[in-house]
Each structure stands twice: as C-alpha cells, then as structure tokens.
Motif scaffolding. Structure first.
Motif, PDB file in Angstrom:
ATOM      1  N   ASN A  81      55.746  32.899 -10.521  1.00 50.18           N
ATOM      2  CA  ASN A  81      56.111  31.584  -9.996  1.00 50.18           C
ATOM      3  C   ASN A  81      56.294  31.635  -8.476  1.00 50.18           C
ATOM      4  OD1 ASN A  81      56.774  28.865 -10.031  1.00 50.18           O
ATOM      5  ND2 ASN A  81      58.932  29.259 -10.450  1.00 50.18           N
ATOM      6  N   ASP A  82      56.989  32.657  -7.976  1.00 52.29           N
ATOM      7  CA  ASP A  82      57.210  32.791  -6.529  1.00 52.29           C
ATOM      8  C   ASP A  82      55.900  32.968  -5.771  1.00 52.29           C
ATOM      9  OD1 ASP A  82      59.918  32.539  -6.904  1.00 52.29           O
ATOM     10  OD2 ASP A  82      60.335  34.695  -6.782  1.00 52.29           O
ATOM     11  N   MET A  84      52.843  32.122  -6.705  1.00 50.80           N
ATOM     12  CA  MET A  84      52.024  30.911  -6.762  1.00 50.80           C
ATOM     13  C   MET A  84      52.587  29.814  -5.859  1.00 50.80           C
ATOM     14  SD  MET A  84      49.532  31.908  -8.536  1.00 50.80           S
ATOM     15  CE  MET A  84      48.591  30.435  -8.842  1.00 50.80           C
ATOM     16  N   ARG A  85      53.903  29.708  -5.771  1.00 50.73           N
ATOM     17  CA  ARG A  85      54.502  28.716  -4.864  1.00 50.73           C
ATOM     18  C   ARG A  85      54.204  29.058  -3.405  1.00 50.73           C
ATOM     19  NH1 ARG A  85      59.239  25.284  -6.569  1.00 50.73           N
ATOM     20  NH2 ARG A  85      59.041  25.244  -8.816  1.00 50.73           N
ATOM     21  N   LYS A  86      54.243  30.354  -3.084  1.00 50.22           N
ATOM     22  CA  LYS A  86      53.922  30.761  -1.709  1.00 50.22           C
ATOM     23  C   LYS A  86      52.473  30.452  -1.362  1.00 50.22           C
ATOM     24  CE  LYS A  86      57.430  34.316  -1.309  1.00 50.22           C
ATOM     25  NZ  LYS A  86      57.721  35.754  -1.290  1.00 50.22           N
ATOM     26  N   GLN A  87      51.610  30.435  -2.369  1.00 49.91           N
ATOM     27  CA  GLN A  87      50.207  30.093  -2.165  1.00 49.91           C
ATOM     28  C   GLN A  87      49.990  28.577  -2.147  1.00 49.91           C
ATOM     29  OE1 GLN A  87      47.683  32.190  -1.447  1.00 49.91           O
ATOM     30  NE2 GLN A  87      49.241  33.771  -1.386  1.00 49.91           N
ATOM     31  N   GLY A  88      51.049  27.820  -2.436  1.00 50.08           N
ATOM     32  CA  GLY A  88      50.951  26.360  -2.392  1.00 50.08           C
ATOM     33  C   GLY A  88      50.697  25.700  -3.724  1.00 50.08           C
ATOM     34  N   TYR A  89      50.867  26.437  -4.822  1.00 48.60           N
ATOM     35  CA  TYR A  89      50.631  25.887  -6.151  1.00 48.60           C
ATOM     36  C   TYR A  89      51.952  25.757  -6.891  1.00 48.60           C
ATOM     37  CZ  TYR A  89      45.835  27.279  -5.188  1.00 48.60           C
ATOM     38  OH  TYR A  89      44.616  27.435  -4.613  1.00 48.60           O
ATOM     39  N   ARG A  90      52.216  24.590  -7.423  1.00 44.34           N
ATOM     40  CA  ARG A  90      53.400  24.372  -8.250  1.00 44.34           C
ATOM     41  C   ARG A  90      52.922  24.210  -9.685  1.00 44.34           C
ATOM     42  NH1 ARG A  90      58.003  23.665  -5.450  1.00 44.34           N
ATOM     43  NH2 ARG A  90      57.782  23.188  -3.251  1.00 44.34           N
ATOM     44  N   LEU A  91      53.232  25.199 -10.496  1.00 46.79           N
ATOM     45  CA  LEU A  91      52.747  25.214 -11.875  1.00 46.79           C
ATOM     46  C   LEU A  91      53.895  25.014 -12.847  1.00 46.79           C
ATOM     47  CD1 LEU A  91      50.354  28.274 -11.583  1.00 46.79           C
ATOM     48  CD2 LEU A  91      49.760  25.863 -11.465  1.00 46.79           C
ATOM     49  N   ASP A  92      53.578  24.453 -13.980  1.00 45.26           N
ATOM     50  CA  ASP A  92      54.546  24.266 -15.053  1.00 45.26           C
ATOM     51  C   ASP A  92      54.969  25.632 -15.586  1.00 45.26           C
ATOM     52  OD1 ASP A  92      54.484  23.328 -18.435  1.00 45.26           O
ATOM     53  OD2 ASP A  92      55.929  22.577 -16.968  1.00 45.26           O
ATOM     54  N   SER A  93      56.222  25.757 -15.965  1.00 50.94           N
ATOM     55  CA  SER A  93      56.719  27.046 -16.452  1.00 50.94           C
ATOM     56  C   SER A  93      55.978  27.506 -17.702  1.00 50.94           C
ATOM     57  CB  SER A  93      58.217  26.979 -16.713  1.00 50.94           C
ATOM     58  OG  SER A  93      58.496  26.033 -17.725  1.00 50.94           O
TER      59      SER A  93
END
Length: 120
Positions: A81-82, A84-93
C-alpha cells in the motif's frame, strides 16, 4: 486562390461542409472509442503488473522474519500500500490483499501444506 475560396464558400453556403463534418465524426467516433478503451486496458495491465511485482518483493522480504503468518500478511499489505501510494496509485485494500495472497501462493520460498489422503 479565388477558385479555392469560391469552393469553400459554396460548401459553407449549401451546408455540405456541415454534413461532411458530421459524417466524418460519426465514422471516427468508433475508432476513437476503441483507442480510448485499448489505452485504458493497457494502463490496467501495467498497473496490475507493477502491483504483482511489489507484492512479490514484499512477500519475499518477509519470508525469514520471526512473525506469524497473519503478521507477515498485514505487514506485506502495508508495504504494498505504501509503495503504490508513493507511485501515485490509491488502491482498495481488497485489491492489495489479493495481490499479496497471490504473491504468497506463487512464492517458492513460502512453505506449502500438502494434505495427505488416507486410504480406507
């Protein structure tokens, strides 16, 4: 030059230019829609590939740690999750959990349980 101006003026005055423009737009719309859909599909494939790679690395990095399976799973999910968020993607858990579970099942470093069938 005058001939070109006369032809263009005639096309505008008769409305033929509008009809031609509408015809071309109707012909190009399916092509443009197809291109947009293909682009979206390619982006989704690239995102899923990145997600799988990050999940594989997270699972591999936690294999030898002295933690329970649930703790490793939760930590791997947090790592994914961390990243992917740093890459700019917000994904569902749920998507992240699915990727981590898939990486765990594919990994040759994680133990597998084989169920033996008893002969009766």
């Amino acid at each position: 030059m005058k001939v070109i101006n006369d032809v263009v003026e005639w096309l505008v005055q008769t409305g033929l230019l509008s009809v031609l423009a509408i015809f071309l737009l109707k012909q190009l719309k399916p092509v443009l829609d197809n291109k947009a859909q293909h682009s979206s599909t390619e982006q989704s494939k690239a995102l899923w590939t990145l997600l799988e790679q990050v999940a594989d690395m997270a699972v591999t990095s936690l294999v030898n740690q002295d933690k329970s399976g649930r703790e490793k799973f939760d930590e791997a999910s947090m790592i994914v999750n961390d990243v992917m968020r740093k890459q700019g993607y917000r994904l569902d858990s749920q998507v992240i959990h699915t990727a981590v579970q898939s990486a765990y099942e594919k990994s040759e470093l994680t133990p597998t349980v084989k169920i033996k069938k008893e002969d009766k």
